[in-house]
Design a protein around this motif. Structure first.
Motif, mmCIF file in Angstrom:
data_model
loop_
_atom_site.group_PDB
_atom_site.id
_atom_site.type_symbol
_atom_site.label_atom_id
_atom_site.label_comp_id
_atom_site.label_asym_id
_atom_site.label_seq_id
_atom_site.Cartn_x
_atom_site.Cartn_y
_atom_site.Cartn_z
ATOM 1 N N CYS A 445 0.827 -1.215 0.000
ATOM 2 C CA CYS A 445 0.000 0.000 0.000
ATOM 3 C C CYS A 445 0.859 1.263 0.000
ATOM 4 O O CYS A 445 0.559 2.225 -0.701
ATOM 5 C CB CYS A 445 -0.918 0.029 1.215
ATOM 6 S SG CYS A 445 -2.087 -1.312 1.241
ATOM 7 N N LEU A 446 1.927 1.261 0.790
ATOM 8 C CA LEU A 446 2.820 2.424 0.823
ATOM 9 C C LEU A 446 3.405 2.644 -0.564
ATOM 10 O O LEU A 446 3.529 3.761 -1.045
ATOM 11 C CB LEU A 446 3.961 2.210 1.825
ATOM 12 C CG LEU A 446 3.570 2.068 3.292
ATOM 13 C CD1 LEU A 446 4.817 1.847 4.144
ATOM 14 C CD2 LEU A 446 2.816 3.290 3.776
ATOM 15 N N ARG A 448 2.080 2.194 -3.217
ATOM 16 C CA ARG A 448 1.100 2.819 -4.097
ATOM 17 C C ARG A 448 0.845 4.267 -3.676
ATOM 18 O O ARG A 448 -0.049 4.916 -4.197
ATOM 19 C CB ARG A 448 -0.208 2.020 -4.102
ATOM 20 C CG ARG A 448 -0.053 0.595 -4.668
ATOM 21 C CD ARG A 448 0.508 0.601 -6.090
ATOM 22 N NE ARG A 448 0.633 -0.740 -6.658
ATOM 23 C CZ ARG A 448 1.799 -1.314 -6.938
ATOM 24 N NH1 ARG A 448 2.936 -0.689 -6.704
ATOM 25 N NH2 ARG A 448 1.829 -2.520 -7.478
ATOM 26 N N GLY A 449 1.597 4.729 -2.664
ATOM 27 C CA GLY A 449 1.524 6.142 -2.296
ATOM 28 C C GLY A 449 0.675 6.436 -1.082
ATOM 29 O O GLY A 449 0.555 7.578 -0.652
ATOM 30 N N LEU A 450 0.054 5.421 -0.499
ATOM 31 C CA LEU A 450 -0.785 5.664 0.680
ATOM 32 C C LEU A 450 0.098 5.963 1.889
ATOM 33 O O LEU A 450 1.200 5.430 2.003
ATOM 34 C CB LEU A 450 -1.650 4.437 0.983
ATOM 35 C CG LEU A 450 -2.982 4.366 0.239
ATOM 36 C CD1 LEU A 450 -2.752 4.112 -1.243
ATOM 37 C CD2 LEU A 450 -3.859 3.276 0.822
ATOM 38 N N SER A 451 -0.420 6.778 2.786
ATOM 39 C CA SER A 451 0.308 7.024 4.028
ATOM 40 C C SER A 451 0.196 5.775 4.891
ATOM 41 O O SER A 451 -0.692 4.951 4.701
ATOM 42 C CB SER A 451 -0.300 8.211 4.771
ATOM 43 O OG SER A 451 -1.601 7.887 5.208
ATOM 44 N N GLN A 452 1.112 5.684 5.851
ATOM 45 C CA GLN A 452 1.087 4.550 6.777
ATOM 46 C C GLN A 452 -0.297 4.421 7.427
ATOM 47 O O GLN A 452 -0.874 3.340 7.493
ATOM 48 C CB GLN A 452 2.161 4.794 7.843
ATOM 49 C CG GLN A 452 2.167 3.835 8.993
ATOM 50 C CD GLN A 452 3.212 2.740 8.833
ATOM 51 O OE1 GLN A 452 3.976 2.728 7.882
ATOM 52 N NE2 GLN A 452 3.236 1.822 9.763
ATOM 53 N N ASP A 454 -3.258 5.620 6.425
ATOM 54 C CA ASP A 454 -4.308 5.201 5.492
ATOM 55 C C ASP A 454 -4.180 3.724 5.148
ATOM 56 O O ASP A 454 -5.180 3.020 4.992
ATOM 57 C CB ASP A 454 -4.236 6.029 4.201
ATOM 58 C CG ASP A 454 -4.742 7.450 4.428
ATOM 59 O OD1 ASP A 454 -5.311 7.700 5.504
ATOM 60 O OD2 ASP A 454 -4.545 8.298 3.534
ATOM 61 N N GLU B 83 6.398 5.685 0.806
ATOM 62 C CA GLU B 83 5.233 6.351 0.213
ATOM 63 C C GLU B 83 5.630 7.646 -0.484
ATOM 64 O O GLU B 83 5.016 8.039 -1.471
ATOM 65 C CB GLU B 83 4.137 6.580 1.257
ATOM 66 C CG GLU B 83 4.473 7.497 2.423
ATOM 67 C CD GLU B 83 5.141 6.772 3.588
ATOM 68 O OE1 GLU B 83 5.790 5.723 3.350
ATOM 69 O OE2 GLU B 83 5.028 7.258 4.723
ATOM 70 N N ALA B 86 6.901 6.684 -3.835
ATOM 71 C CA ALA B 86 5.783 6.348 -4.714
ATOM 72 C C ALA B 86 5.136 7.614 -5.258
ATOM 73 O O ALA B 86 4.874 7.735 -6.453
ATOM 74 C CB ALA B 86 4.758 5.512 -3.962
ATOM 75 N N ARG B 87 4.917 8.566 -4.344
ATOM 76 C CA ARG B 87 4.258 9.807 -4.779
ATOM 77 C C ARG B 87 5.134 10.603 -5.728
ATOM 78 O O ARG B 87 4.645 11.344 -6.564
ATOM 79 C CB ARG B 87 3.894 10.656 -3.570
ATOM 80 C CG ARG B 87 2.817 10.020 -2.725
ATOM 81 C CD ARG B 87 2.621 10.785 -1.446
ATOM 82 N NE ARG B 87 1.956 9.955 -0.447
ATOM 83 C CZ ARG B 87 2.054 10.151 0.861
ATOM 84 N NH1 ARG B 87 2.783 11.153 1.329
ATOM 85 N NH2 ARG B 87 1.424 9.355 1.691
ATOM 86 N N ALA B 112 -4.693 5.511 -4.085
ATOM 87 C CA ALA B 112 -3.341 5.689 -4.606
ATOM 88 C C ALA B 112 -3.275 6.922 -5.512
ATOM 89 O O ALA B 112 -2.373 7.756 -5.401
ATOM 90 C CB ALA B 112 -2.913 4.446 -5.372
ATOM 91 N N ALA B 115 -3.533 10.070 -3.505
ATOM 92 C CA ALA B 115 -2.289 10.371 -2.785
ATOM 93 C C ALA B 115 -1.319 11.090 -3.723
ATOM 94 O O ALA B 115 -0.653 12.058 -3.346
ATOM 95 C CB ALA B 115 -1.664 9.080 -2.258
#
Ligand code: ATP
Ligand code: MG
Lengths: 492, 260
Positions: A445-446, A448-452, A454, B83, B86-87, B112, B115
């Motif tokens: 999940c991280l 994919r850009g989600l925060s810890q 979330d 993260e 990723a961003r 995703a 974010a």
């Protein structure tokens, strides 16, 4: 008590008057000062008489309270649950205080602690409810009052009785006398007996034959219930072929001065009736160090008395320092169905010992248990369940699924599934899993850009999905948010 | 790799990277430079450290970097949380995509994308537009819409999981895509579909690094460079032909060359 279908509101009116008269004569029967708003700490028969008197109760109810009290005095506080707490001094508790007016509360939302409002926001509590929840003086909340009146109209048109217990005592004493204690007798267990002796208020619901309650009793309840006290009593009767969905509690943090809570909920479903009872409990759990917090000892039981009746418990439990709670179903009627869906979260020093009992009496009775326990911090989370198939329960079936999710290396999850099968035709299935929140899932999940935060919420919500989907729509969303707030910063 | 200094900063610059897992050295001085617009293939025997390299670039916990450096657009990657990487546009298509029971596939995708939007200062995606976007990408990936509401990779077949990874990549449009054996487990038709999906992303601003065991993939996604990672080091680099040569001669040939 035997099945007694066919109560009609008209049959009860005569009885009503009689009860009132009986209660009335007793009114002058004792002398304790009833003017004071709060009784001094302590419990004896006089205290019970005062409570009953303050509530203007009929004689049968006082007698019942007294029987409960006498029985309670012979009982021992149970010690079998997986919870630890210092001994409770029952004589140091005050058993009556008049419902507080909101006069002393904040005058408007502007005066409310911004932190509290922030929490409401996170939980997604509708705007019009925030003022009431925050204890803003009543006359400032006229919005909700008018909403409530509209609800009342719709309910009474359908013939549904839904009122505070103390009101039902006066308006529907016959129904009460018939059903009160018929599922949870006054002798049932230590806390139930105590509740029977000293309960101060709660809710009463009666759904007449063939009526589908026109709304979730949730919305109404949330706008009206306040100050039901630490000993709450709820009685719901669904007459033949009726249907009701009842929602208890609130995702908003509930502040309460009373540490000990011992509620009783009784449900009765007659032939072809269905009761869906959903709870969201978010009482003060104590601080991070385990100081303070509510002790919640609840007895909840539903009797599927009628054939093809159904009772379904759904609960999301995130609050309280100690939770001791086993919503149960007695499946008396043939082909009746009992369900229990539960999410229990324990964080920091919280202790939860919860589960259910499914007692199969009738033929072809079915029960489903889905329990999701989430433990974080130093918390202990215990599932305790009993599936009992009596010899009469030909063809009974149970399915139990019991999953635990551990969020920290320091928390604990325990599962005690008891099964007693006394009919060889019964089928009982049990599945259980315990997993640590997956590092790899989290990283996925991280990545994919989600925060810890979330990511954790998403995984936890996924874990609880089978339960959340049983909640009424608008409440499911709040419950998800509640979980997020309860577990904030808890992955370790 | 400063010898081949380009006018622009490389997208990814791996310099003498040393990585240990549980005290065991896995990467032993990896060098790799990937510029925007390029496609690189990394080949190598099982256990040589290919996944380790992609994990370290993506920031997976559990790896200890004991030496060397890792730069993305000139920025020290090791200072960024996974993260944040990723961003910033780094996407890893996992060799073994994870299952997240109960979480809708489409829900994860939306979270995703949001974010990333937040990171770029863009507004949250509109629910309707988002669904349109995802549906069109799914069509491209020849995935039935029923996959939207299923749990993330929950019960997906091996090939379906790989397709789902590329779907996510199509929606997120990363700047640097790391594909770890995305071709493994795909049937012949799926290989074409997935390859098309990857090729869609080729652009002068982006780069793709793909780990593969099969030169066949490189017929569909033609790489600018091929690297051979053996025992934690890049022993050989070359053009597309290198993959063909590897297929004929095997990895012992590479080891022998290095020893020589
Ligand atoms: N947690 C760990 N503990 C010990 N060794 C590990 C750990 N994780 C990875 N390794 C080892 O690191 C080495 C490199 O693994 P890696 O997954 O990077 O290989 P790979 O090149 O991707 O292989 P494949 O082609 O089979 O996917 C392997 O020998 C593996 O066993
Ligand atoms: Mg690998």
């Amino acid at each position: 008590m035997n099945a007694a279908p066919g109560i009609t509101p008209t049959a009860e009116d005569g009885q009503n008057a009689l009860d009132r008269a009986v209660g009335g004569t007793y009114r002058h029967g004792f002398v304790t000062d009833i003017e004071s708003d709060t009784l001094p700490p302590g419990l004896d028969e006089d205290v019970i008489r005062v409570i009953s008197r303050k509530k203007d109760e009929p004689q049968f109810l006082l007698d019942w309270r007294l029987r409960a009290f006498r029985h309670w005095q012979t009982m021992q506080e149970p010690a079998w649950a997986y919870v630890r707490y210092p001994p409770i001094d029952f004589q140091s508790i005050s058993y009556y205080s008049a419902p507080k007016q909101n006069k002393d509360g904040p005058k408007s939302l502007a005066d409310v602690d911004p932190k509290l409002l922030e929490t409401y926001d996170k939980l997604g509590i509708p705007l019009h409810e925030r003022a009431r929840l925050a204890g803003v003086a009543v006359d400032a909340v006229f919005d909700s009052v008018s909403v409530a009146t509209t609800f009342k109209d719709r309910l009474s048109k359908a013939g549904v009785i839904f009122c505070p217990f103390s009101e039902a005592v006066k308006t529907h004493p016959a129904l009460l006398e018939q059903w009160l204690g018929s599922v949870v007798p006054h002798t049932d267990n230590f806390y139930a007996a105590l509740n029977s002796a000293v309960f101060t208020d709660g809710s009463f619901v009666y759904i007449p034959k063939g009526v589908r309650c026109p709304m979730e009793l949730s919305t109404y309840f949330r706008i009206n219930a306040a100050n039901t006290g630490q000993f709450e009593r709820t009685l719901i009767i669904a007459d033949e072929g009726s249907h009701v969905s009842y929602l208890e509690g609130c995702t908003a943090p509930k502040r309460d001065e009373n540490q000990l809570h011992a509620a009783v909920v009784e449900l009765v479903a007659l032939d072809n009736a269905e009761i869906k009872y959903s709870t969201v409990q978010n009482w003060y759990p104590g601080d991070e160090n385990g100081v303070g917090g509510i002790y919640n000892f609840v007895t909840k039981r539903g009797d599927c008395r009628g054939h093809r009746s159904k009772i379904s418990w759904t609960q999301v439990e995130t609050g309280s320092a100690i939770t001791w709670k086993y919503p149960s179903c007695i499946l008396t009627g043939d082909d009746s169905v009992g369900e229990f869906y539960s999410v229990a979260v324990a964080n920091h020093h919280q202790q939860a010992d919860t589960g259910t009992k499914m007692i199969h009496v009738g033929r072809n009775t079915r029960s489903t248990i889905v329990s999701k326990g989430i433990s974080a911090g130093l918390a202990q989370n215990t599932y305790r369940g009993l599936v009992k198939i009596l010899p009469s329960a030909e063809g009974a079936r149970n399915y139990t699924q019991c999953d635990s999710l551990l969020m920290s290396p320091t928390c604990g999850a325990h599962t005690f599934p008891y099964v007693e099968v006394r009919n060889p035709t019964a089928i009982v299935e049990h599945e259980a899993t315990t997993s640590r929140i997956g590092e790899d899932q989290l990283f996925y999940c991280l990545q994919r850009g989600l925060s810890q935060e979330d990511a954790v919420n998403m995984i936890v919500n996924g874990f609880c999905k089978a339960v959340f989907k049983e909640l009424p729509m608008e409440f499911a969303v709040e419950a998800q948010n509640l979980l997020a707030v309860s577990l904030e910063g808890s992955v370790g | 790799m400063n010898a081949t200094t380009l006018p622009t900063t490389p997208l990814l610059e791996v310099l003498d990277l040393h990585v240990e897992v549980n005290g065991k050295p896995i990467l032993k001085g990896v060098n790799l430079t990937v510029n925007a617009g390029e496609v690189h293939a990394i080949m190598g025997p099982n256990g040589s450290g290919k996944s380790t390299l992609s994990h370290v670039v993506a920031g997976k916990p559990g790896y200890v970097v004991t030496g060397g450096s890792l730069r993305y657009k000139g920025q020290d990657l090791l200072a960024l949380a996974p993260e944040e990487r990723a961003r910033a546009g780094i996407f890893l298509a996992f060799q073994y995509p994870l299952e997240i029971p109960g979480v809708n596939n489409v829900y994860l995708l939306k979270a995703a994308l949001n974010a990333r939007h937040r990171h770029l200062g863009l507004p949250e995606v509109d629910a309707f537009e988002f669904l349109q976007l995802v549906k069109s990408k799914m069509q491209r990936m020849q995935m039935p819409e029923s996959f939207l509401s299923r749990g993330v990779n929950e019960g997906f077949s091996g090939g379906e999981k790989k397709r789902n990874e590329v779907l996510q990549m199509q929606v997120l449009e990363p700047t640097l895509a790391l594909l770890d054996e995305t071709d493994s487990g795909l049937d012949i038709d799926a290989l074409k579909v997935v390859s098309n999906g990857v090729n869609d992303l080729r652009s002068p601003e982006r780069a793709i690094v793909m780990v593969t065991h099969y030169q066949r993939l490189l017929d569909y996604i033609v790489p600018d460079q091929v690297h051979v990672l053996v025992d934690g080091r890049v022993l050989l680099s070359g053009g597309k032909e290198l993959a063909l040569e590897l297929e004929q001669r095997g990895y012992d040939w590479v080891r022998a060359q290095d020893a020589a």
